[in-house]
Design a protein around this motif. Sequence first.
Motif, short mmCIF file in Angstrom:
data_model
loop_
_atom_site.label_atom_id
_atom_site.label_comp_id
_atom_site.label_asym_id
_atom_site.label_seq_id
_atom_site.Cartn_x
_atom_site.Cartn_y
_atom_site.Cartn_z
N GLY A 70 0.84 -1.21 0.00
CA GLY A 70 0.00 0.00 0.00
C GLY A 70 0.87 1.25 0.00
N ILE A 71 0.54 2.19 -0.86
CA ILE A 71 1.25 3.48 -0.89
C ILE A 71 0.34 4.59 -0.34
CG2 ILE A 71 2.38 5.21 -2.35
CD1 ILE A 71 3.17 2.95 -4.28
N ALA A 72 -0.90 4.65 -0.79
CA ALA A 72 -1.84 5.66 -0.28
C ALA A 72 -2.16 5.34 1.18
CB ALA A 72 -3.11 5.66 -1.12
N PRO A 73 -2.39 6.38 2.00
CA PRO A 73 -2.62 6.16 3.43
C PRO A 73 -3.81 5.23 3.73
CG PRO A 73 -2.35 8.51 2.95
CD PRO A 73 -2.37 7.81 1.63
N ASP A 74 -4.86 5.27 2.89
CA ASP A 74 -6.02 4.39 3.19
C ASP A 74 -5.78 2.95 2.73
OD1 ASP A 74 -6.14 5.09 0.51
OD2 ASP A 74 -8.32 5.35 0.48
N CYS A 75 -4.71 2.70 2.00
CA CYS A 75 -4.42 1.33 1.55
C CYS A 75 -3.54 0.64 2.59
CB CYS A 75 -3.78 1.36 0.17
SG CYS A 75 -4.88 2.01 -1.10
N SER A 76 -4.09 0.36 3.73
CA SER A 76 -3.32 -0.23 4.82
C SER A 76 -3.43 -1.76 4.75
CB SER A 76 -3.82 0.31 6.16
OG SER A 76 -5.21 0.25 6.19
N PRO A 77 -2.53 -2.46 5.43
CA PRO A 77 -2.53 -3.93 5.34
C PRO A 77 -3.89 -4.53 5.68
CG PRO A 77 -0.52 -3.17 6.37
CD PRO A 77 -1.39 -1.95 6.19
N GLY A 78 -4.32 -5.48 4.84
CA GLY A 78 -5.59 -6.16 5.03
C GLY A 78 -6.71 -5.59 4.19
N VAL A 79 -6.51 -4.39 3.63
CA VAL A 79 -7.56 -3.73 2.86
C VAL A 79 -7.63 -4.32 1.44
CG1 VAL A 79 -8.08 -1.50 1.76
CG2 VAL A 79 -7.49 -1.59 4.19
N LEU A 80 -8.85 -4.40 0.89
CA LEU A 80 -9.02 -4.84 -0.50
C LEU A 80 -9.30 -3.63 -1.39
CD1 LEU A 80 -11.29 -8.05 -0.24
CD2 LEU A 80 -8.84 -7.80 0.17
N VAL A 81 -8.69 -3.62 -2.56
CA VAL A 81 -8.80 -2.47 -3.47
C VAL A 81 -9.05 -2.97 -4.89
CG1 VAL A 81 -7.67 -0.34 -4.28
CG2 VAL A 81 -7.00 -1.33 -2.07
N VAL A 82 -9.92 -2.28 -5.61
CA VAL A 82 -10.10 -2.56 -7.04
C VAL A 82 -9.60 -1.33 -7.79
CG1 VAL A 82 -11.78 -3.02 -8.87
CG2 VAL A 82 -12.07 -4.08 -6.63
N PRO A 83 -8.36 -1.37 -8.27
CA PRO A 83 -7.80 -0.18 -8.94
C PRO A 83 -8.49 0.10 -10.27
CG PRO A 83 -6.30 -2.05 -9.12
CD PRO A 83 -7.42 -2.49 -8.23
N ILE A 117 4.07 -10.18 5.49
CA ILE A 117 3.25 -10.14 4.27
C ILE A 117 2.37 -11.39 4.22
CG2 ILE A 117 3.36 -10.39 1.75
CD1 ILE A 117 5.67 -8.46 1.70
N MET A 118 2.98 -12.56 4.43
CA MET A 118 2.23 -13.81 4.30
C MET A 118 1.16 -13.93 5.39
SD MET A 118 3.20 -14.78 1.46
CE MET A 118 2.18 -16.23 1.19
N THR A 119 1.46 -13.44 6.60
CA THR A 119 0.46 -13.51 7.68
C THR A 119 -0.76 -12.66 7.32
OG1 THR A 119 2.28 -13.72 9.23
CG2 THR A 119 0.14 -13.14 10.17
N THR A 120 -0.53 -11.44 6.85
CA THR A 120 -1.65 -10.57 6.47
C THR A 120 -2.44 -11.18 5.32
OG1 THR A 120 -0.32 -8.67 7.07
CG2 THR A 120 -2.28 -8.22 5.78
N LEU A 121 -1.71 -11.72 4.34
CA LEU A 121 -2.39 -12.29 3.17
C LEU A 121 -3.29 -13.44 3.56
CD1 LEU A 121 0.24 -12.34 0.30
CD2 LEU A 121 -1.81 -10.95 0.52
N THR A 122 -2.77 -14.31 4.41
CA THR A 122 -3.55 -15.48 4.81
C THR A 122 -4.85 -15.02 5.46
OG1 THR A 122 -1.47 -16.61 5.15
CG2 THR A 122 -3.42 -17.66 6.09
N ARG A 123 -4.75 -14.00 6.30
CA ARG A 123 -5.94 -13.48 6.97
C ARG A 123 -6.93 -12.87 5.96
NH1 ARG A 123 -3.89 -9.53 10.39
NH2 ARG A 123 -2.26 -10.84 11.24
N SER A 124 -6.40 -12.11 5.00
CA SER A 124 -7.28 -11.38 4.07
C SER A 124 -7.92 -12.29 3.03
CB SER A 124 -6.50 -10.30 3.34
OG SER A 124 -5.91 -9.45 4.27
N MET A 125 -7.33 -13.45 2.79
CA MET A 125 -7.88 -14.32 1.74
C MET A 125 -9.28 -14.80 2.08
SD MET A 125 -6.26 -14.23 -0.88
CE MET A 125 -4.77 -13.28 -1.14
N ASN A 126 -9.62 -14.81 3.36
CA ASN A 126 -10.98 -15.13 3.76
C ASN A 126 -11.96 -14.13 3.16
OD1 ASN A 126 -12.60 -16.86 5.12
ND2 ASN A 126 -12.67 -15.60 6.98
N ASP A 127 -11.62 -12.84 3.24
CA ASP A 127 -12.46 -11.80 2.64
C ASP A 127 -12.51 -11.94 1.12
OD1 ASP A 127 -13.00 -10.69 5.09
OD2 ASP A 127 -11.40 -9.19 4.98
N VAL A 128 -11.36 -12.26 0.53
CA VAL A 128 -11.31 -12.44 -0.92
C VAL A 128 -12.25 -13.57 -1.34
CG1 VAL A 128 -9.84 -13.20 -2.85
CG2 VAL A 128 -8.99 -11.50 -1.21
#
Length: 251
Positions: free
Chosen positions: A87-100, A224-235
């Motif tokens: 994430g570069i923008a301040p609202d793009c924090s770890p765990g957030v999903l984005v559709v660019p 990175i991998m810890t956050t990803l594993t958690r977020s994949m549930n949302d995905v």
Amino acid sequence: MLAIIGGSGLYKLDEVRQPVRLAVETPWGAPSDTLSRGVWGTREVLFIARHAQDHRVPPHRINYRANIWALREAGASEIVAVAAVGGIAPDCSPGVLVVPDQLIDYTSGREATFFDGAENKVAHVDFTEPYDAELRAALASSARRIGLPLIMGGVYGCTNGPRLETAAEINRMGRDGCTLVGMTGMPEAVLARELGLPYACLAVVANAAAGLASSSESVSMDAIMTTLTRSMNDVRRLLAELCEAATAPRD
Ligand code: HPA
């Protein structure tokens, strides 16, 4: 048929029923892995793990042409590409999903076109809007229906990798307008465009990009991998809802 490309942290879709493995050869060589075809919700879906199921293919070695060609060959009519990003923008924090909705390509040395001159014709595809508006809207409405926060819009800056960026590179990318940084968004997106396949990116923020985290100075693969594993549930929840959508677009 909807095709899903799984990125880091998404190597298979256990939710898909009656899965069939497909080994597809292409004029461009072998894809990253076998494809998987099956039924999810109301839709037939195809899946490929971009880095292979055992994550052995690094971003700069992925045969993007073979992957996109194989998906089309197997019947894909549109592609949702899941991708881990910084994430570069301040609202793009770890765990957030984005559709660019935009991208900037910083890669080099990748096979980035099907129109290579040789026996193929010379072609310059329009790429003003790199991501498909209808598919992005379908992701947005799916997220709304399940109450999942999703940032709509953003600029994906694609670096070559496999190394992560320097703090100065991220600073420059931020000034360029990038809100996200990843290593696999290009040439994947343009190859889909060249074959006429609507393509959208579902980005999963795994970490604050280099130099931006307040708590630490480096980006760690473990974090990175810890956050990803958690977020994949949302995905998975979001993709499940997309596949349940009664008005499945274009198939
Ligand atoms: N940079 C590039 N690619 C990435 C990152 C990053 O910080 N995190 C996950 N993929």
